[in-house]
Design a protein around this motif. Sequence first.
Motif, PDB file in Angstrom:
ATOM      1  N   LYS A  31      31.123  28.647  45.002  1.00  0.00           N
ATOM      2  CA  LYS A  31      32.048  27.799  44.238  1.00  0.00           C
ATOM      3  C   LYS A  31      31.839  27.994  42.737  1.00  0.00           C
ATOM      4  O   LYS A  31      30.718  27.913  42.252  1.00  0.00           O
ATOM      5  CB  LYS A  31      31.839  26.324  44.616  1.00  0.00           C
ATOM      6  CG  LYS A  31      32.900  25.427  44.002  1.00  0.00           C
ATOM      7  CD  LYS A  31      33.028  24.091  44.688  1.00  0.00           C
ATOM      8  CE  LYS A  31      34.022  23.188  43.971  1.00  0.00           C
ATOM      9  NZ  LYS A  31      35.304  23.821  43.616  1.00  0.00           N
ATOM     10  N   LYS A  33      32.611  30.835  41.152  1.00  0.00           N
ATOM     11  CA  LYS A  33      32.465  32.248  40.765  1.00  0.00           C
ATOM     12  C   LYS A  33      33.698  32.797  40.041  1.00  0.00           C
ATOM     13  O   LYS A  33      33.580  33.449  39.013  1.00  0.00           O
ATOM     14  CB  LYS A  33      32.154  33.131  41.981  1.00  0.00           C
ATOM     15  CG  LYS A  33      31.962  34.594  41.570  1.00  0.00           C
ATOM     16  CD  LYS A  33      31.483  35.519  42.654  1.00  0.00           C
ATOM     17  CE  LYS A  33      31.410  36.947  42.092  1.00  0.00           C
ATOM     18  NZ  LYS A  33      31.085  37.954  43.082  1.00  0.00           N
ATOM     19  N   SER A 208      32.353  49.566  34.066  1.00  0.00           N
ATOM     20  CA  SER A 208      33.547  49.289  33.260  1.00  0.00           C
ATOM     21  C   SER A 208      33.280  48.212  32.209  1.00  0.00           C
ATOM     22  O   SER A 208      33.804  48.275  31.104  1.00  0.00           O
ATOM     23  CB  SER A 208      34.739  48.900  34.147  1.00  0.00           C
ATOM     24  OG  SER A 208      34.615  47.589  34.648  1.00  0.00           O
ATOM     25  N   LYS A 251      35.828  35.868  31.111  1.00  0.00           N
ATOM     26  CA  LYS A 251      34.398  35.962  30.780  1.00  0.00           C
ATOM     27  C   LYS A 251      34.116  37.165  29.891  1.00  0.00           C
ATOM     28  O   LYS A 251      33.312  37.098  28.956  1.00  0.00           O
ATOM     29  CB  LYS A 251      33.566  36.021  32.066  1.00  0.00           C
ATOM     30  CG  LYS A 251      32.061  36.214  31.881  1.00  0.00           C
ATOM     31  CD  LYS A 251      31.357  35.086  31.141  1.00  0.00           C
ATOM     32  CE  LYS A 251      31.018  33.900  31.995  1.00  0.00           C
ATOM     33  NZ  LYS A 251      30.049  34.114  33.051  1.00  0.00           N
ATOM     34  N   LYS A 255      32.352  37.356  26.161  1.00  0.00           N
ATOM     35  CA  LYS A 255      31.244  38.261  25.830  1.00  0.00           C
ATOM     36  C   LYS A 255      31.598  39.186  24.672  1.00  0.00           C
ATOM     37  O   LYS A 255      30.748  39.535  23.867  1.00  0.00           O
ATOM     38  CB  LYS A 255      30.867  39.101  27.061  1.00  0.00           C
ATOM     39  CG  LYS A 255      30.184  38.311  28.164  1.00  0.00           C
ATOM     40  CD  LYS A 255      29.786  39.211  29.313  1.00  0.00           C
ATOM     41  CE  LYS A 255      29.248  38.369  30.473  1.00  0.00           C
ATOM     42  NZ  LYS A 255      28.865  39.179  31.634  1.00  0.00           N
ATOM     43  N   ARG A 295      20.366  40.197  29.254  1.00  0.00           N
ATOM     44  CA  ARG A 295      21.000  38.923  29.585  1.00  0.00           C
ATOM     45  C   ARG A 295      20.679  37.873  28.524  1.00  0.00           C
ATOM     46  O   ARG A 295      21.510  37.017  28.224  1.00  0.00           O
ATOM     47  CB  ARG A 295      20.499  38.418  30.951  1.00  0.00           C
ATOM     48  CG  ARG A 295      20.739  39.386  32.098  1.00  0.00           C
ATOM     49  CD  ARG A 295      22.163  39.380  32.540  1.00  0.00           C
ATOM     50  NE  ARG A 295      22.561  38.083  33.079  1.00  0.00           N
ATOM     51  CZ  ARG A 295      23.808  37.759  33.388  1.00  0.00           C
ATOM     52  NH1 ARG A 295      24.776  38.637  33.195  1.00  0.00           N
ATOM     53  NH2 ARG A 295      24.089  36.585  33.889  1.00  0.00           N
TER      54      ARG A 295
HETATM   55  N1  ACO Z   1      29.423  29.735  39.439  1.00  0.00           N
HETATM   56  C1  ACO Z   1      29.502  30.175  38.165  1.00  0.00           C
HETATM   57  N2  ACO Z   1      29.340  31.485  37.816  1.00  0.00           N
HETATM   58  C2  ACO Z   1      29.105  32.372  38.806  1.00  0.00           C
HETATM   59  C3  ACO Z   1      28.996  31.973  40.155  1.00  0.00           C
HETATM   60  C4  ACO Z   1      29.167  30.593  40.445  1.00  0.00           C
HETATM   61  N3  ACO Z   1      29.108  30.139  41.690  1.00  0.00           N
HETATM   62  N4  ACO Z   1      28.767  33.082  40.890  1.00  0.00           N
HETATM   63  C5  ACO Z   1      28.727  34.125  40.048  1.00  0.00           C
HETATM   64  N5  ACO Z   1      28.920  33.706  38.771  1.00  0.00           N
HETATM   65  C6  ACO Z   1      29.025  34.505  37.567  1.00  0.00           C
HETATM   66  C7  ACO Z   1      28.026  35.624  37.435  1.00  0.00           C
HETATM   67  O1  ACO Z   1      26.818  35.176  36.885  1.00  0.00           O
HETATM   68  C8  ACO Z   1      28.789  36.558  36.498  1.00  0.00           C
HETATM   69  O2  ACO Z   1      28.764  36.076  35.172  1.00  0.00           O
HETATM   70  P1  ACO Z   1      27.925  36.834  34.050  1.00  0.00           P
HETATM   71  O3  ACO Z   1      28.527  38.206  33.920  1.00  0.00           O
HETATM   72  O4  ACO Z   1      28.101  36.009  32.836  1.00  0.00           O
HETATM   73  O5  ACO Z   1      26.539  36.871  34.584  1.00  0.00           O
HETATM   74  C9  ACO Z   1      30.226  36.401  36.937  1.00  0.00           C
HETATM   75  O6  ACO Z   1      30.272  35.175  37.643  1.00  0.00           O
HETATM   76  C10 ACO Z   1      30.720  37.500  37.854  1.00  0.00           C
HETATM   77  O7  ACO Z   1      29.800  37.617  38.905  1.00  0.00           O
HETATM   78  P2  ACO Z   1      29.294  39.050  39.361  1.00  0.00           P
HETATM   79  O8  ACO Z   1      28.329  38.909  40.461  1.00  0.00           O
HETATM   80  O9  ACO Z   1      28.911  39.847  38.159  1.00  0.00           O
HETATM   81  O10 ACO Z   1      30.682  39.568  39.957  1.00  0.00           O
HETATM   82  P3  ACO Z   1      30.986  40.852  40.766  1.00  0.00           P
HETATM   83  O11 ACO Z   1      30.073  41.950  40.411  1.00  0.00           O
HETATM   84  O12 ACO Z   1      31.072  40.448  42.190  1.00  0.00           O
HETATM   85  O13 ACO Z   1      32.468  41.210  40.233  1.00  0.00           O
HETATM   86  C11 ACO Z   1      33.575  42.342  38.389  1.00  0.00           C
HETATM   87  C12 ACO Z   1      32.838  41.097  38.868  1.00  0.00           C
HETATM   88  C13 ACO Z   1      32.605  43.514  38.304  1.00  0.00           C
HETATM   89  C14 ACO Z   1      34.156  42.068  37.027  1.00  0.00           C
HETATM   90  C15 ACO Z   1      34.720  42.667  39.385  1.00  0.00           C
HETATM   91  O14 ACO Z   1      35.591  41.583  39.446  1.00  0.00           O
HETATM   92  C16 ACO Z   1      35.480  43.908  39.026  1.00  0.00           C
HETATM   93  O15 ACO Z   1      35.063  45.021  39.334  1.00  0.00           O
HETATM   94  N6  ACO Z   1      36.683  43.764  38.363  1.00  0.00           N
HETATM   95  C17 ACO Z   1      37.529  44.893  37.984  1.00  0.00           C
HETATM   96  C18 ACO Z   1      36.967  45.696  36.835  1.00  0.00           C
HETATM   97  C19 ACO Z   1      37.260  45.128  35.484  1.00  0.00           C
HETATM   98  O16 ACO Z   1      38.118  44.293  35.327  1.00  0.00           O
HETATM   99  N7  ACO Z   1      36.567  45.632  34.431  1.00  0.00           N
HETATM  100  C20 ACO Z   1      36.814  45.226  33.074  1.00  0.00           C
HETATM  101  C21 ACO Z   1      37.192  46.314  32.120  1.00  0.00           C
HETATM  102  S1  ACO Z   1      38.194  47.566  32.824  1.00  0.00           S
HETATM  103  C22 ACO Z   1      39.783  46.917  33.209  1.00  0.00           C
HETATM  104  O17 ACO Z   1      40.396  46.279  32.440  1.00  0.00           O
HETATM  105  C23 ACO Z   1      40.294  47.138  34.559  1.00  0.00           C
END
Ligand code: ACO
Length: 448
Positions: A31, A33, A208, A251, A255, A295
């Motif tokens: 929840k 995420k 990415s 997010k 950043k 981090r």
């Molecule tokens: N409550 C609050 N925050 C949470 C929870 C929760 N329950 N669970 C996870 N989070 C946070 C994590 O800590 C992380 O935040 P952080 O980066 O500040 O630490 C965030 O949520 C995402 O969690 P991750 O485990 O890092 O997510 P995941 O790796 O599963 O996927 C990602 C995220 C990589 C962005 C994925 O959605 C993706 O591949 N997207 C497409 C690529 C993309 O958009 N890239 C950006 C540039 S390129 C372009 O524009 C296409």
Amino acid sequence: QKNVGILAMEIYFPPTCIQQEVLEAHDGASKGKYTIGLGQDCMGFCTEVEDVISMSLTTVTSLLEKYKIDPKQIGRLEVGSETVIDKSKSIKTFLMQIFEKCGNTDIEGVDSTNACYGGTAALFNCVNWVESSSWDGRYGLVVCTDSAVYAEGPARPTGGAATIAMLIGTDAPITFESKFRGSHMSHAYDFYKPNLASEYPVVDGKLSQTCYLMALDSCYKRYCKKYEKLEGKQFSMDDADYFVFHSPYNKLVQKSFARLMFNDFLRNASSVDESAKEKLAPFSTLTGDESYASRDLEKATQQVAKSQYDVKVQPTTLIPKQVGNMYTASLYAAFASLIHNKHSTLAGKRVMMFSYGSGLSATMFSLRLREGQHPFSLSNIANVMNVAEKLKSRNEFPPEKFVEIMKLMEHRYGAKDFVTSKDCSLLSPGTYYLTEVDSMYRRFYAKK
Ligand code: ACO
């Protein structure tokens, strides 16, 4: 040419969406995420009756009508998109239907593609044309159109869909400071679409994010350098009123703004106060690679940047948070959010823009805003875009229905010989929709 820039804008996103909270529960993600972790509220998507071509037809028609532009007055039409429907025939040629009807086939420009950067390439082409000796006095028109869909998995909640159209000419309320552009382009496999049988990208999510932030650093440094060379004084974040970012999910935008603050800290720029300097001091000796991995640095910079973020970035986040990643339209939808929220107080302001397309291509550039003359005024642009109403009148789909549509679209991608449901009950009047793809893969659209 004086004050070359954006005279008018229109935005369209599908009236169909899914709440991130609902998707999160359905996907079995923890929840918060998608909502807090990715910072997203809602995601728009095309159903089987809409695609990047229908959305573009809708948006261009609406822009011409609402600003009372004679189609004969368009001399260049550039499309940015990474949604491949045809490997040869450009989306631009589909849009020619609008102009041919009025007897105008004298329109330069085709499509530009490089992930989310194509819209910026298209925009620069139009602005450069108006500034060039080949300009014939007519308007340029830029269309950024994409449907962002991902396979099931962690990237799926970062989808979205939208089209933005922008009219380019002189005496614009939104002008380009063309001398200060900073670009960074290199070869990376962070996000790409090598599988021509699928609409879904291959994506290395973590890579990415790092590529995006590295490109941001590099573009910002180059922007500052050019500014300093031409203006003879240091550039700092204090010199800009708003920062607009390509927004795959919110997010990353948080950043990114924090990362610029860290850049200013390392450059010893005047925008960083004593207490921020103290908090960031422990990170001053990190190597570049260490800094992307830290981090603690991420947390410290986000904390230091928070109050400035609320003022200089938050007003740009509405549409990207509500609609999701719109690929080429994402940056311009963020900018549209700023106009929607702040149109009455934007005159005289400088807006920084950061465009990123995986693979990769990135540019930072800046805009100067003026109130402008009706119909090309900031307040009228806000009025025409009517963002609040468009967001409010959307239909929320349950996750089962959303997944079903994604499955159907997987089959439809690259297919021929089918008719759609032609169900346009959710579309507002004036919206184009796909009715049929015939045995020769020719696509047919109707207007509601
Ligand atoms: N409550 C609050 N925050 C949470 C929870 C929760 N329950 N669970 C996870 N989070 C946070 C994590 O800590 C992380 O935040 P952080 O980066 O500040 O630490 C965030 O949520 C995402 O969690 P991750 O485990 O890092 O997510 P995941 O790796 O599963 O996927 C990602 C995220 C990589 C962005 C994925 O959605 C993706 O591949 N997207 C497409 C690529 C993309 O958009 N890239 C950006 C540039 S390129 C372009 O524009 C296409």
